[in-house]
Design a protein around this motif. Structure first.
Motif, PDB file in Angstrom:
ATOM      1  N   GLN A 145     101.531  16.951  94.622  1.00 46.14           N
ATOM      2  CA  GLN A 145     102.887  16.244  94.924  1.00 46.14           C
ATOM      3  C   GLN A 145     103.712  16.257  93.987  1.00 46.14           C
ATOM      4  N   VAL A 146     105.197  16.593  94.157  1.00 46.84           N
ATOM      5  CA  VAL A 146     105.930  16.725  93.118  1.00 46.84           C
ATOM      6  C   VAL A 146     107.207  16.161  93.277  1.00 46.84           C
ATOM      7  N   LEU A 147     108.239  15.830  92.507  1.00 41.39           N
ATOM      8  CA  LEU A 147     109.426  15.075  92.721  1.00 41.39           C
ATOM      9  C   LEU A 147     110.495  16.355  92.631  1.00 41.39           C
ATOM     10  N   PRO A 148     111.045  16.558  94.009  1.00 39.87           N
ATOM     11  CA  PRO A 148     112.005  17.565  93.914  1.00 39.87           C
ATOM     12  C   PRO A 148     113.305  17.512  92.955  1.00 39.87           C
ATOM     13  N   ALA A 149     113.810  18.665  92.434  1.00 37.97           N
ATOM     14  CA  ALA A 149     114.734  18.766  91.289  1.00 37.97           C
ATOM     15  C   ALA A 149     116.182  18.006  91.947  1.00 37.97           C
ATOM     16  N   PRO A 150     116.417  18.292  92.723  1.00 43.28           N
ATOM     17  CA  PRO A 150     117.876  17.368  93.630  1.00 43.28           C
ATOM     18  C   PRO A 150     117.617  16.023  93.095  1.00 43.28           C
ATOM     19  N   ASP A 151     116.474  15.072  93.357  1.00 44.39           N
ATOM     20  CA  ASP A 151     116.270  13.853  93.230  1.00 44.39           C
ATOM     21  C   ASP A 151     116.414  13.324  91.725  1.00 44.39           C
ATOM     22  N   VAL A 152     116.177  14.391  90.807  1.00 40.43           N
ATOM     23  CA  VAL A 152     116.230  14.177  89.283  1.00 40.43           C
ATOM     24  C   VAL A 152     117.802  14.452  89.046  1.00 40.43           C
ATOM     25  N   LEU A 153     118.125  15.272  89.633  1.00 43.47           N
ATOM     26  CA  LEU A 153     119.645  15.500  89.142  1.00 43.47           C
ATOM     27  C   LEU A 153     120.662  14.322  89.625  1.00 43.47           C
ATOM     28  N   MET A 154     120.264  14.153  91.008  1.00 46.35           N
ATOM     29  CA  MET A 154     120.982  12.683  91.541  1.00 46.35           C
ATOM     30  C   MET A 154     120.738  11.505  90.685  1.00 46.35           C
ATOM     31  N   HIS A 155     119.501  11.257  90.269  1.00 43.21           N
ATOM     32  CA  HIS A 155     119.223  10.111  89.588  1.00 43.21           C
ATOM     33  C   HIS A 155     119.888  10.124  87.898  1.00 43.21           C
ATOM     34  N   ALA A 156     119.839  11.151  87.322  1.00 44.51           N
ATOM     35  CA  ALA A 156     120.605  11.429  85.992  1.00 44.51           C
ATOM     36  C   ALA A 156     122.077  11.392  86.366  1.00 44.51           C
ATOM     37  N   GLY A 157     122.689  11.686  87.416  1.00 43.31           N
ATOM     38  CA  GLY A 157     123.853  11.493  87.736  1.00 43.31           C
ATOM     39  C   GLY A 157     124.325  10.182  87.805  1.00 43.31           C
ATOM     40  N   ILE A 158     123.372   9.460  88.438  1.00 43.86           N
ATOM     41  CA  ILE A 158     123.782   7.900  88.700  1.00 43.86           C
ATOM     42  C   ILE A 158     123.782   7.002  87.353  1.00 43.86           C
ATOM     43  N   ILE A 159     122.648   7.591  86.632  1.00 40.05           N
ATOM     44  CA  ILE A 159     122.701   7.001  85.370  1.00 40.05           C
ATOM     45  C   ILE A 159     124.004   7.284  84.398  1.00 40.05           C
ATOM     46  N   GLU A 160     124.333   8.418  84.500  1.00 40.69           N
ATOM     47  CA  GLU A 160     125.415   8.782  83.785  1.00 40.69           C
ATOM     48  C   GLU A 160     126.916   8.142  84.106  1.00 40.69           C
ATOM     49  N   ASP A 161     127.166   8.012  85.474  1.00 41.28           N
ATOM     50  CA  ASP A 161     128.164   7.434  85.986  1.00 41.28           C
ATOM     51  C   ASP A 161     127.920   5.969  85.795  1.00 41.28           C
ATOM     52  N   ASN A 162     127.000   5.362  85.665  1.00 35.19           N
ATOM     53  CA  ASN A 162     126.946   4.001  85.716  1.00 35.19           C
ATOM     54  C   ASN A 162     126.116   3.353  84.541  1.00 35.19           C
ATOM     55  N   LYS A 163     126.601   3.745  83.481  1.00 32.62           N
ATOM     56  CA  LYS A 163     125.911   3.446  82.048  1.00 32.62           C
ATOM     57  C   LYS A 163     125.785   1.996  81.803  1.00 32.62           C
ATOM     58  N   LYS A 164     126.771   1.091  82.458  1.00 33.31           N
ATOM     59  CA  LYS A 164     126.671  -0.143  81.795  1.00 33.31           C
ATOM     60  C   LYS A 164     125.644  -0.896  82.897  1.00 33.31           C
ATOM     61  N   ALA A 165     125.282  -0.498  83.980  1.00 38.07           N
ATOM     62  CA  ALA A 165     124.211  -0.887  84.907  1.00 38.07           C
ATOM     63  C   ALA A 165     122.735  -0.493  84.883  1.00 38.07           C
ATOM     64  N   TRP A 166     122.799   1.050  84.640  1.00 39.09           N
ATOM     65  CA  TRP A 166     121.574   1.794  84.597  1.00 39.09           C
ATOM     66  C   TRP A 166     121.114   2.224  83.313  1.00 39.09           C
ATOM     67  N   SER A 167     120.219   1.914  82.735  1.00 40.73           N
ATOM     68  CA  SER A 167     119.561   2.313  81.406  1.00 40.73           C
ATOM     69  C   SER A 167     118.720   3.586  81.472  1.00 40.73           C
ATOM     70  N   GLY A 168     118.157   4.024  82.613  1.00 39.40           N
ATOM     71  CA  GLY A 168     117.124   5.029  82.682  1.00 39.40           C
ATOM     72  C   GLY A 168     115.995   4.578  82.382  1.00 39.40           C
ATOM     73  N   GLN A 169     115.611   3.405  81.796  1.00 34.64           N
ATOM     74  CA  GLN A 169     114.319   2.777  81.462  1.00 34.64           C
ATOM     75  C   GLN A 169     113.703   1.911  82.655  1.00 34.64           C
ATOM     76  N   ASN A 170     114.737   1.489  83.632  1.00 32.97           N
ATOM     77  CA  ASN A 170     114.088   0.247  84.193  1.00 32.97           C
ATOM     78  C   ASN A 170     114.133   0.824  85.906  1.00 32.97           C
ATOM     79  N   GLU A 171     114.698   2.171  86.169  1.00 33.55           N
ATOM     80  CA  GLU A 171     114.863   2.424  87.251  1.00 33.55           C
ATOM     81  C   GLU A 171     113.730   3.650  87.659  1.00 33.55           C
ATOM     82  N   ILE A 172     113.328   3.658  89.157  1.00 33.14           N
ATOM     83  CA  ILE A 172     112.437   4.539  89.717  1.00 33.14           C
ATOM     84  C   ILE A 172     112.912   5.112  90.778  1.00 33.14           C
TER      85      ILE A 172
END
Length: 162
Positions: A7-34
């Motif tokens: 079982q693997v995490l699809p690459a588009p999901d990681v791209l979307m997740h990284a984009g959300i982190i980048e666009d919402n730096k005040k709310a998302w740290s990248g350390q607390n989200e799954i």
């Protein structure tokens, strides 16, 4: 997603997740989200939780706007995420956040209407059913028009013998 029996995490999901982190730096740290994925098989439903690693966030940021999309992105591997433990319990109760003002949240029926710049407010509530009218207003407008006779050009309404 299962590849070679793993079982693997699809690459588009990681791209979307990284984009959300980048666009919402005040709310998302990248350390607390799954990311939680759901798989529906005959007679069951399975949930899997992933945490995107620092290298996965960096890969996602680097490949976010690559020409040709994720298919042309290089370097995606299992080091971009890690599977994490998820506890499901009846001791903790969650809640739903739904759009205020009767807006539908289900864009499966509305074509390409959702975009990153949309502005909306949320409230705590129970979501509307999946096939509710608010999720597919165009379907119901079509039904009303047919009942009112606005589409008199239809073949089954014309009399070719007159």
């Amino acid at each position: 997603l299962i590849q070679n029996g793993v079982q693997v995490l699809p690459a588009p999901d990681v791209l979307m997740h990284a984009g959300i982190i980048e666009d919402n730096k005040k709310a998302w740290s990248g350390q607390n989200e799954i990311i939680i994925t759901t798989s529906f098989t005959q007679g069951s439903c399975s949930l899997t939780a992933y945490k995107v690693t620092d290298s996965g966030v960096q890969w996602g940021k680097k490949n976010r706007n690559i020409a040709g999309g994720v298919a042309n992105a290089q370097g995606y591997s299992s080091s971009c995420y890690e599977k994490i433990q998820m506890l499901l319990s009846d001791r903790f109760q969650g809640f739903f956040m739904v759009p205020e003002g009767g807006l539908g949240w289900n864009y499966n029926f509305q074509g390409v209407k959702h975009n990153r710049g949309m502005e909306y407010t949320l409230r705590l509530d129970t979501p509307e059913r999946f096939y509710a009218e608010c999720h597919r207003p165009q379907h119901f407008l079509s039904f009303v028009q047919m009942e009112e006779g606005d589409e008199a050009e239809d073949a089954d309404l014309e009399n070719f013998l007159d």
